[in-house]
Design a protein around this motif. Structure first.
Motif, mmCIF file in Angstrom:
data_model
loop_
_atom_site.group_PDB
_atom_site.id
_atom_site.type_symbol
_atom_site.label_atom_id
_atom_site.label_comp_id
_atom_site.label_asym_id
_atom_site.label_seq_id
_atom_site.Cartn_x
_atom_site.Cartn_y
_atom_site.Cartn_z
ATOM 1 N N SER A 5 -20.552 -6.868 60.614
ATOM 2 C CA SER A 5 -22.044 -6.997 60.508
ATOM 3 C C SER A 5 -22.883 -5.889 61.230
ATOM 4 C CB SER A 5 -22.326 -8.308 60.859
ATOM 5 O OG SER A 5 -22.244 -8.511 62.344
ATOM 6 N N ARG A 6 -22.083 -5.053 61.822
ATOM 7 C CA ARG A 6 -22.694 -4.164 62.709
ATOM 8 C C ARG A 6 -21.907 -2.919 62.554
ATOM 9 N NH1 ARG A 6 -24.671 -6.962 68.479
ATOM 10 N NH2 ARG A 6 -26.265 -8.668 67.395
ATOM 11 N N ARG B 269 -19.913 -4.985 48.424
ATOM 12 C CA ARG B 269 -20.633 -5.227 49.323
ATOM 13 C C ARG B 269 -22.186 -5.139 48.565
ATOM 14 N NH1 ARG B 269 -21.296 -5.085 54.975
ATOM 15 N NH2 ARG B 269 -23.537 -4.562 55.713
#
Length: 496
Positions: free
Chosen positions: A191-192, A151
């Motif tokens: 994404s959250r 990431r």
């Protein structure tokens, strides 16, 4: 309101005047207001940091009162060492910890001392943190850390900074979920934050707010927060129930969940009841990742602000790990300076920032302050870790060499307590230290950490501590740099 246990000691909140006969000897903040107490100039979002401010002014033992609740705080090293004496004092479950009991019940962290499930669970689960067990967890820790670096590689390539607390939370949640319970939350694919994290933060924040809201007004002031907390607790319960149900229909993995479900106490033959299994899983998922994510985040903040420390730690990683792609279990333990960086970060901002101790019998603290049986005090760990009589006049300075072997041996016992103390200290301490040291080593080897020059450390409080709004920019190191550093040669960089 308080109840009485089988030991004749009340449980629930016990105000200081009930247990400290000579409370007048203990200083309190000036400008105390009738009924409201010591509320002038405080911030309901930062009660710990407010207490630190008062403690610096009032001395190593002081008291604060708000809306009828009075608490004695301790941070002096000599007094904290007395409170760590297991023959005189025991863990006190109070304040925000007791506020978590609706969801965690008699789990390891929130159980009262008289509740038998604490000792049962401790004895059943302690082998899950042996060296043999830890070696078994190591490959899974590596795999999750590699998801983090994947990431961060993408963010670095795109020229974006990284959300340190957010990503450390994803990392530590996935680590404890996979190693302890064979579950993957898929945090790095989201994404959250995972809804479990939102629910967990909600319950911790609600528990914190209950500490600072007058009890008679709580139903009115926290009506909507109460409903959200009920929904958060229900979600945590449903999530854990699904994890347990999935395991019961599949083959075991020899992890913590298997121990909870299948292992009997070696002496009594007792097993954990299903309700207690749920409470233990919730306890481990919350405590097993929330504090470690904070510790890693503070450590990365300090490394980004002290490039000399980062360079020294990075050189150690290069020397100890060499060109191995995936460091082994024993190689992590050899990162002694990286471990000092972690310990020094935990000294300044222990992510579990206080622990409470209660008197087993009538006693006198420091030869001055009488305490009745059941009277309790809250040890402020960040101030204990800054006591100038122990740590020197520069106690606010970040200096990992405070934890070299000679310095550690020279310090009195019970002056460094990020894991609590005594029989009820954190059972997962070695797990957290191995995970955090491994991750710091991997990140230091892979990246240069660049701080935002405009950022000033802000500490968010939700029972645990976390640096708020911390973002770092990354520069990838190339293999040639690592090889030169490992050989002890200076590394040339663009612009040198």
């Amino acid at each position: 309101m308080t109840e009485t246990t089988g030991t004749a000691l009340p449980k629930g909140f016990r105000s200081a005047e009930l247990g400290w006969p000579e409370l007048h000897r203990i200083p309190h903040p000036p400008r105390r207001v009738p009924l409201a107490g010591d509320v002038l100039g405080v911030n309901v979002r930062t009660p710990l940091q407010d207490s630190m401010r008062f403690g610096r002014r009032l001395g190593p033992v002081f008291r604060r009162k708000a809306f009828g609740k009075e608490i004695v705080f301790v941070w002096g090293a000599d007094l904290a060492a007395e409170l760590a004496d297991e023959s005189r004092f025991a863990k006190h479950v109070g304040l925000g910890v007791a506020n978590l009991r609706p969801v965690a019940g008699d789990g390891l962290f929130t159980a009262y001392n008289h509740e038998p499930n604490w000792q049962l669970a401790h004895d059943v689960l302690a082998p899950g943190f042996s060296r043999e067990a830890m070696e078994g967890y190591h490959p899974m820790m590596l795999a999750v850390a590699e998801r983090l670096t994947d990431r961060w590689d993408r963010e670095q390539t795109a020229g974006r900074g990284v959300d340190v607390p957010g990503d450390m939370t994803k990392l530590t949640l996935e680590t404890i979920a996979r190693t302890g319970f064979g579950h993957d939350f898929g945090s790095f694919e989201r994404s959250r934050p995972h809804p479990f994290v939102n629910a967990m933060v909600g319950t911790l924040t609600y528990a914190q707010r209950l500490n600072v809201v007058p009890a008679p007004l709580a139903p009115l002031l926290l009506r909507s927060a109460f409903r959200r907390n009920e929904a958060d607790m229900a979600f945590l319960n449903r999530t854990v129930d699904a994890v347990v149900a999935a395991r019961q229909t599949s083959s075991g993995e020899g992890d913590l969940l298997d121990r909870m479900l299948e292992t009997a106490h070696p002496e009594t033959g007792e097993r954990l009841a299903p309700e207690n299994v749920r409470r233990q899983v919730i306890t481990f998922l919350i405590a097993g990742h929330e504090t470690t994510s904070g510790a890693l985040s503070f450590a990365l903040h300090y490394l980004s602000r002290h490039p000399d420390v980062a360079a020294r730690a990075r050189a150690e990683v290069d020397r100890v790990w060499g060109d191995t792609d995936r460091p082994g279990y024993d190689q992590v333990a050899k990162l002694r300076y990286v471990r000092r960086v972690l310990d020094e970060s935990l000294r300044l901002w222990p992510t579990a920032p206080a622990f409470a101790r209660e008197a087993r019998q009538d006693t006198v603290l420091g030869g001055v302050h009488p305490m009745r049986q059941g009277a309790w005090a809250l040890v402020l760990t960040p101030l204990l870790h800054r006591d100038p009589e122990v740590w020197g006049a520069d106690a606010e300075k970040f200096d990992p060499d405070r934890f070299d072997a000679q310095s550690v041996r020279a310090r009195p016992a019970h002056t460094f307590k990020p894991w609590g103390t005594g029989a009820r200290a954190c059972i997962g301490r070695q797990f957290a230290l191995h995970e955090a040291t491994l991750v710091l080593g991997m990140l230091l080897r892979r990246y240069e950490l660049r701080a935002d020059p405009e950022y000033r450390l802000r500490v968010a409080e939700r029972l645990t501590l976390m640096p708020e709004g911390l973002r770092l920019h990354l520069e990838r190191r190339v293999p040639a740099e690592r090889e030169s550093s490992a050989l002890g040669r200076p590394v040339a960089r663009a612009g040198d």
